[in-house]
Design a protein around this motif. Sequence first.
Motif, short mmCIF file in Angstrom:
data_model
loop_
_atom_site.label_atom_id
_atom_site.label_comp_id
_atom_site.label_asym_id
_atom_site.label_seq_id
_atom_site.Cartn_x
_atom_site.Cartn_y
_atom_site.Cartn_z
N ASN A 262 0.43 -1.40 -0.35
CA ASN A 262 0.12 0.28 0.16
C ASN A 262 0.77 1.57 -0.01
O ASN A 262 0.82 2.27 -0.88
CB ASN A 262 -0.73 0.31 1.19
N VAL A 294 -16.13 5.32 -6.32
CA VAL A 294 -15.53 4.78 -5.28
C VAL A 294 -16.29 4.36 -4.74
O VAL A 294 -15.47 2.96 -4.04
CB VAL A 294 -15.36 6.37 -4.82
N GLN A 297 -16.23 0.52 -5.46
CA GLN A 297 -15.23 -0.41 -5.30
C GLN A 297 -14.43 -0.37 -3.75
O GLN A 297 -13.59 -1.65 -3.66
CB GLN A 297 -13.87 0.77 -5.77
N LEU A 298 -15.07 0.13 -2.38
CA LEU A 298 -15.01 0.37 -1.51
C LEU A 298 -15.78 -0.70 -1.14
O LEU A 298 -16.10 -0.52 0.33
CB LEU A 298 -14.43 0.98 -1.19
N TYR A 299 -16.91 -1.08 -1.76
CA TYR A 299 -18.17 -1.44 -0.91
C TYR A 299 -17.63 -2.63 0.16
O TYR A 299 -19.18 -2.95 1.05
CB TYR A 299 -18.89 -1.59 -1.73
N ARG A 301 -15.65 -3.06 1.60
CA ARG A 301 -14.58 -2.79 3.15
C ARG A 301 -16.24 -2.42 3.93
O ARG A 301 -16.30 -2.20 5.12
CB ARG A 301 -13.89 -2.08 2.87
N GLY A 330 -11.49 8.89 -3.28
CA GLY A 330 -11.33 7.55 -2.94
C GLY A 330 -10.59 7.43 -1.78
O GLY A 330 -10.99 7.03 -0.61
N ASN A 331 -9.82 8.22 -1.55
CA ASN A 331 -8.96 8.31 -0.37
C ASN A 331 -9.47 8.85 0.88
O ASN A 331 -9.17 8.36 2.28
CB ASN A 331 -7.82 8.71 -0.20
N SER A 334 -12.15 6.25 1.97
CA SER A 334 -11.32 5.53 2.87
C SER A 334 -10.85 5.87 4.04
O SER A 334 -11.07 4.67 4.74
CB SER A 334 -10.19 4.92 1.67
N ILE A 337 -14.49 5.53 5.65
CA ILE A 337 -14.21 3.90 6.91
C ILE A 337 -13.48 3.24 7.58
O ILE A 337 -14.04 2.40 8.63
CB ILE A 337 -14.06 3.14 5.49
N LYS A 338 -12.65 3.89 7.33
CA LYS A 338 -11.25 3.33 8.20
C LYS A 338 -11.43 3.74 10.08
O LYS A 338 -11.63 3.12 10.77
CB LYS A 338 -9.54 3.86 8.59
#
Length: 436
Positions: A262, A294, A297-299, A301, A330-331, A334, A337-338
């Motif tokens: 990463n 986006v 793509q992150l679904y 997570r 996306g960042n 992300s 989500i984190k």
Amino acid sequence: MSIRKRLTLLILSMVILTCFLAFTKGYRESMNQAEALLDNELVTLAHVLIEQPLSKETPAYTSDLPQLLFQVWVDDSLASSSKSLQHNSSNQSQWQSGFSVENLAGQRVKVYRLSEGNKRVLIAEPLSKRVALTETVILSAMTPLLWSVPILALLISVFVKQGLAPLTRLSNQLKHRQANDFTAIPWQTPEQEIKPVISRLNDLFKRVESAYLRERFFASDAAHELRTPLSSLKINVHNLVAQGVESVELDAMEKGVDKLSNIVEQMLILGRTYPEQWQAQFSPVSVLEISQQVVAQLYDRIDEKEHTISIDGDDFIIAGDEFTLVTLFGNLLSNAIKYTPAMGEICITLKTENNRFIWQIDDSGPGIDEAQKQRIFNRFYRVGGDKHPSGEQGAGLGMAIVEHIVSIYNADIALADSHLGGLRVSVSFMQGDVSE
């Protein structure tokens, strides 16, 4: 204010002040000279009058000269007089030869008295006549100078512009220079003041170019070199897992390899996000479509942590590049989500305010304090460090990449507390031409 305007105003102010002082001094000198000339004229006229063949037996006569007042006395008898003074008696006991200022015939006058034998002469002139004559003289002398002030201002402005022309040319060269153009300024100039400036700038360009290339290519080259061994390592770890090998060390190795991979990918992206590279290929892009892409793509997570996510607002089109916008949104998603705990909520909002397009994301995470907001865009900085309570992996490069991409779009990014309890990040794009 520009140097040209400042110098023009300064020089013009000094010229006007000098003219004013010259006008004042000239006025005083003109008054003194006019006073002396007119006094001599009174003395001359007094002697002319006293030499006239008049006697006390001669019938008195009057003359109507409004600008000149006089009386001629012979043996204490009025022999001749101007019309306005024919009824004005003179106190012979207080007669004193010489000049004086008195009130006669209802006006302030300069008086000259002369005595010779049995004759006495009084001659006077209104002070207003003297003042008017002096003002006429000084205005005649100064009016051309006052009329020349606008012409002088124009000439000063032109010459100052010519004098600053080398600086203007240098400024234009620097203004139209690309941000990544570090070539020396190919300009020979005879002006001694400009030569050291150009020399220092060329030296600075050389040093900045060296630092720029070192920074830009080191991370990219290092990331490329790391990709191959990391890929090999990931394959080996995957094979061990596939063979049923289980151990704590193997799990730690797998997480470490994922984290390092990463970091490498983020470093590569960071090395590619330079404005000049992307702006030339901008085209109309739907921000709603990018946001949906986006989220898709992150679904996995999002679903894993059972987050509730929504996209509100109306779509808007901006001039942009799909890759950079996907990386930007996306960042930010992300990160949300984190740091949003399980069963939390994330909301993406698209709106227009004050002729600007705004992409906004809110989360119900713990948020960050003001000190962390000041540091969050620093490279390799992570909120809470490596031991963040979320336990999420990270390299601390995501927000640095976000800041770089925001600069590509000449956009603004703002951090605030969210109504959901966590962090709100708003990216504000300028409205502009989005035609092909």
